[in-house]
Design an enzyme around this catalytic site. Structure first.
Site, PDB file in Angstrom:
ATOM      1  N   SER A  42       1.137  -1.211   0.009  1.00 43.96           N
ATOM      2  CA  SER A  42       0.264  -0.297   0.247  1.00 43.96           C
ATOM      3  C   SER A  42       0.552   1.180   0.353  1.00 43.96           C
ATOM      4  O   SER A  42       0.771   2.430   0.122  1.00 43.96           O
ATOM      5  CB  SER A  42      -0.356   0.373   1.116  1.00 43.96           C
ATOM      6  OG  SER A  42      -0.346  -0.441   2.529  1.00 43.96           O
ATOM      7  N   THR A 174     -38.710  26.273 -12.399  1.00 44.47           N
ATOM      8  CA  THR A 174     -38.646  24.648 -12.097  1.00 44.47           C
ATOM      9  C   THR A 174     -39.121  23.618 -13.352  1.00 44.47           C
ATOM     10  O   THR A 174     -39.346  24.289 -14.106  1.00 44.47           O
ATOM     11  CB  THR A 174     -40.406  24.552 -10.935  1.00 44.47           C
ATOM     12  OG1 THR A 174     -40.996  25.108 -12.280  1.00 44.47           O
ATOM     13  CG2 THR A 174     -40.482  25.062 -10.077  1.00 44.47           C
ATOM     14  N   HIS A 175     -38.271  22.195 -13.215  1.00 45.53           N
ATOM     15  CA  HIS A 175     -38.876  21.496 -15.083  1.00 45.53           C
ATOM     16  C   HIS A 175     -38.083  22.337 -15.839  1.00 45.53           C
ATOM     17  O   HIS A 175     -38.086  22.509 -17.005  1.00 45.53           O
ATOM     18  CB  HIS A 175     -39.994  21.916 -14.922  1.00 45.53           C
ATOM     19  CG  HIS A 175     -41.161  21.481 -14.276  1.00 45.53           C
ATOM     20  ND1 HIS A 175     -41.291  19.623 -14.237  1.00 45.53           N
ATOM     21  CD2 HIS A 175     -41.949  21.684 -13.231  1.00 45.53           C
ATOM     22  CE1 HIS A 175     -42.410  19.458 -13.051  1.00 45.53           C
ATOM     23  NE2 HIS A 175     -42.489  20.804 -12.194  1.00 45.53           N
ATOM     24  N   SER A 296     -11.467  25.649 -28.109  1.00 41.92           N
ATOM     25  CA  SER A 296     -12.387  24.388 -28.758  1.00 41.92           C
ATOM     26  C   SER A 296     -10.675  24.719 -30.079  1.00 41.92           C
ATOM     27  O   SER A 296     -10.412  26.087 -30.220  1.00 41.92           O
ATOM     28  CB  SER A 296     -13.154  24.445 -29.593  1.00 41.92           C
ATOM     29  OG  SER A 296     -13.259  23.544 -30.769  1.00 41.92           O
ATOM     30  N   LYS A 302     -15.513  28.744 -30.384  1.00 37.57           N
ATOM     31  CA  LYS A 302     -15.757  28.419 -28.435  1.00 37.57           C
ATOM     32  C   LYS A 302     -15.151  28.876 -27.615  1.00 37.57           C
ATOM     33  O   LYS A 302     -14.102  29.250 -27.301  1.00 37.57           O
ATOM     34  CB  LYS A 302     -15.856  27.110 -28.683  1.00 37.57           C
ATOM     35  CG  LYS A 302     -16.170  26.132 -29.621  1.00 37.57           C
ATOM     36  CD  LYS A 302     -18.220  26.798 -29.542  1.00 37.57           C
ATOM     37  CE  LYS A 302     -18.585  25.420 -28.198  1.00 37.57           C
ATOM     38  NZ  LYS A 302     -18.694  24.106 -28.533  1.00 37.57           N
ATOM     39  N   ASN A 304     -15.446  26.748 -23.275  1.00 39.42           N
ATOM     40  CA  ASN A 304     -15.943  26.674 -23.042  1.00 39.42           C
ATOM     41  C   ASN A 304     -16.068  26.479 -21.519  1.00 39.42           C
ATOM     42  O   ASN A 304     -15.043  27.080 -20.782  1.00 39.42           O
ATOM     43  CB  ASN A 304     -15.708  24.576 -23.393  1.00 39.42           C
ATOM     44  CG  ASN A 304     -15.797  24.923 -25.062  1.00 39.42           C
ATOM     45  OD1 ASN A 304     -16.800  25.475 -25.576  1.00 39.42           O
ATOM     46  ND2 ASN A 304     -14.926  24.140 -25.649  1.00 39.42           N
ATOM     47  N   GLU A 309     -17.858  21.772 -15.898  1.00 35.41           N
ATOM     48  CA  GLU A 309     -18.193  20.842 -17.015  1.00 35.41           C
ATOM     49  C   GLU A 309     -17.210  19.529 -16.091  1.00 35.41           C
ATOM     50  O   GLU A 309     -17.912  18.974 -16.000  1.00 35.41           O
ATOM     51  CB  GLU A 309     -18.097  20.364 -18.377  1.00 35.41           C
ATOM     52  CG  GLU A 309     -18.855  21.438 -18.335  1.00 35.41           C
ATOM     53  CD  GLU A 309     -18.557  21.991 -20.243  1.00 35.41           C
ATOM     54  OE1 GLU A 309     -18.573  21.132 -21.134  1.00 35.41           O
ATOM     55  OE2 GLU A 309     -17.384  22.276 -20.395  1.00 35.41           O
ATOM     56  N   GLN A 341      -7.462  -2.374   3.282  1.00 36.02           N
ATOM     57  CA  GLN A 341      -6.136  -1.714   2.714  1.00 36.02           C
ATOM     58  C   GLN A 341      -6.880  -0.247   1.805  1.00 36.02           C
ATOM     59  O   GLN A 341      -6.443   0.157   1.282  1.00 36.02           O
ATOM     60  CB  GLN A 341      -5.263  -2.297   2.049  1.00 36.02           C
ATOM     61  CG  GLN A 341      -3.759  -1.811   2.061  1.00 36.02           C
ATOM     62  CD  GLN A 341      -2.913  -2.824   1.952  1.00 36.02           C
ATOM     63  OE1 GLN A 341      -2.400  -2.682   3.065  1.00 36.02           O
ATOM     64  NE2 GLN A 341      -1.902  -3.147   0.613  1.00 36.02           N
ATOM     65  N   LYS A 344      -8.107   3.565   1.184  1.00 37.99           N
ATOM     66  CA  LYS A 344      -7.323   3.923   1.010  1.00 37.99           C
ATOM     67  C   LYS A 344      -7.375   5.073  -0.138  1.00 37.99           C
ATOM     68  O   LYS A 344      -7.976   6.448  -0.283  1.00 37.99           O
ATOM     69  CB  LYS A 344      -6.099   3.952   1.810  1.00 37.99           C
ATOM     70  CG  LYS A 344      -5.625   4.136   3.495  1.00 37.99           C
ATOM     71  CD  LYS A 344      -4.525   3.667   3.345  1.00 37.99           C
ATOM     72  CE  LYS A 344      -4.351   2.787   4.512  1.00 37.99           C
ATOM     73  NZ  LYS A 344      -5.194   1.569   4.468  1.00 37.99           N
TER      74      LYS A 344
END
Ligand code: ARG
Length: 475
Positions: A42, A174-175, A296, A302, A304, A309, A341, A344
């Site tokens: 480990s 809403t929605h 991009s 672009k 982004n 994200e 173990q 971790k």
């Protein structure tokens, strides 16, 4: 992943190097298979427990001396040796070895190398089972404190943004359909509340995990006259684990921590999703600064929202860690099992992911520009105050269900004639209900809609101002 492989390679000893003696070599006649060493080690990831392992060992040695289990001189030599090892690790001169399996054996082996056989007295009345339980708890205390602080810093950014844009109105959804106008600050402070509860979850988790497991030994306790309370006090624990088998065999505290992390990420992910939406040309509510966006490789126009994200994406990773830990523990009989173990990597990964996400997110939010006009325009949507029109009729004595029906018909009529509720002529209104008068237009303005929502917890500017005052004092 590449980094991990590289780190593991660095750890593998050179072929010709003499093999380090195993602490448990006594009853073995054959050496361990190299693949088994690699499989069971480990150290490639638990090396980072070293500050806790050393701090715990120093207090343990001090306790052994106090209890006259070893001499004061022996304890002092052990302590000095451990302090030197700490320095070696920090300086990068310490050589970690896969053969020595884990951080505990690496440090102990080096201690004996440095100070001789007396170093072997450190492990008196202790097992790696209680040692690792101690280390993880100490590690988590620090991680909790750090994440707790990062959450507070993010809350501060939210409060600052809300405060600077107190009068800004945008549609509440809403929605994901425009529902009712709300203050931008009110929207932001919704996240303040979420992160406040996240902090509370971490505090709860801290309280339960801050119990000292050392002294449990392998599982049954020890025959030596140790003083667990002394060790607990010295290491800042609020008490000792009451049952030795529980002390070495549960990881519920780690699961609880990762569950808290998962919820933090869930909240961050929702906010991320809003930032992604708000920064589209379709919404145009915000611009995320260049420093927190990327371009991009093919589409020159672009920009982004990658940070948002990726935060959303990394949420899945933390959920994965939670699932891994829950699954890891579910079938294990008492007490310690080597399976544990495997706790971790998911644990470290969850803590690291949350810390990094919170850090970058707070910085990104500070850099966001708010397009109040676009928000306002969206909030002026023709039907967004339909509920206010129904409430207007209710105030004139109409039952709410009936009012809902009348407003529904008003919306239909508006759609036929391309009106908004605010531009439908009064005669049209009065055909739907004689209760509607000239004052209807004030009642269904966006201003009135927001200003009148003074119910406790509602979006009214007076409420926001009061809340901001409280929060600014609190932070
Ligand atoms: N590396 C082990 C772990 O992380 C430490 C405890 C080992 N105990 C044992 N009996 N092999 O869980």
């Amino acid at each position: 992943m590449a980094k991990k492989i590289k780190a593991a390679k660095k750890l593998r000893p050179a072929k010709k190097a003499p093999r380090a003696a195993k602490a448990w070599s006594g009853r073995f006649t054959e050496t361990t298979n190299r693949l088994v060493e690699e499989f069971t080690a480990s150290i490639p990831y638990d090396w980072r427990l070293y500050p806790y392992d050393i701090a715990g060992s120093i207090v343990h040695a001090g306790m052994l001396a106090r209890q006259r289990i070893i001499t004061r001189k022996e304890a002092d030599r052990i302590t000095r040796g451990l302090e030197d090892i700490l320095k070696e690790i920090v300086d990068g001169t310490f050589e970690f070895s896969t053969e020595l399996e884990d951080i505990h054996m690496n440090i102990e082996n080096r201690l004996i190398e440095k100070i001789g056989p007396v170093g072997g007295k450190l492990h008196t009345a202790r097992s790696r089972n209680d040692q690792v339980a101690l280390d993880i708890r100490m590690y988590l205390r620090d991680e909790i404190a750090k994440i707790h602080e990062l959450l507070a810093a993010l809350q501060k950014v939210l409060v600052g943004l809300a405060d600077r844009h107190r009068d800004v109105v945008l549609p509440g959804y809403t929605h994901l359909q425009r529902a009712q106008p709300v203050l931008f600050g009110h929207h932001l402070l919704a996240y303040y509340e979420m992160f406040q509860r996240d902090r509370g979850r971490l505090e709860d988790c801290f309280r339960r995990l801050n119990m000292m497991p050392l002294g449990a030994g392998a599982l049954a306790g020890t025959v030596l006259p140790i003083d667990r309370k002394f060790v607990a006090r010295e290491l800042g624990f609020s008490g000792v684990c009451e049952n030795s088998m529980d002390a070495v065999s549960d990881r519920d505290f780690a699961i609880e921590f990762v569950a808290a992390c998962a919820q933090i990420m869930m909240h961050l992910s929702r906010l991320s999703e809003e930032l992604v939406l708000w920064s589209t040309s379709e919404f145009g509510f915000i611009t995320i600064s260049d420093a927190f966006t990327t371009g991009s490789s093919i589409m020159p126009q672009k920009k982004n929202p990658d940070v948002a994200e990726l935060t959303r994406g990394k949420t899945g990773r933390v959920y994965g860690s939670l699932t891994a830990l829950l699954t890891l523990m579910k079938g294990l009989p008492l007490a310690y099992n080597r399976d544990m173990q495997e706790d971790k990597e998911p644990l470290f990964d969850a803590a690291d992911t949350v810390s990094l996400s919170l850090s970058v997110f707070a910085e990104m939010l500070k850099s966001v520009s708010i397009h109040t006009e676009a928000m306002r325009r969206a909030a002026e949507d023709g039907f967004i105050t339909a509920t206010d029109l129904a409430d207007y009729l209710v105030r004139k004595g109409m039952p709410f269900r009936e009012a809902h029906e009348v407003v529904g018909r008003a919306v239909l009529r508006c759609l036929e004639r391309h009106w908004g509720l605010g531009t439908m002529p009064l005669e049209e209104y009065q055909r739907l209900s004689p209760l509607i008068r000239e004052d209807v237009y004030d009642a269904i303005s966006v201003e009135a809609s927001v200003t009148r929502r003074t119910s406790s917890g509602g979006t009214a500017p007076a409420n926001l101002a009061r809340r901001l005052q409280t929060l600014k004092k609190r932070l």
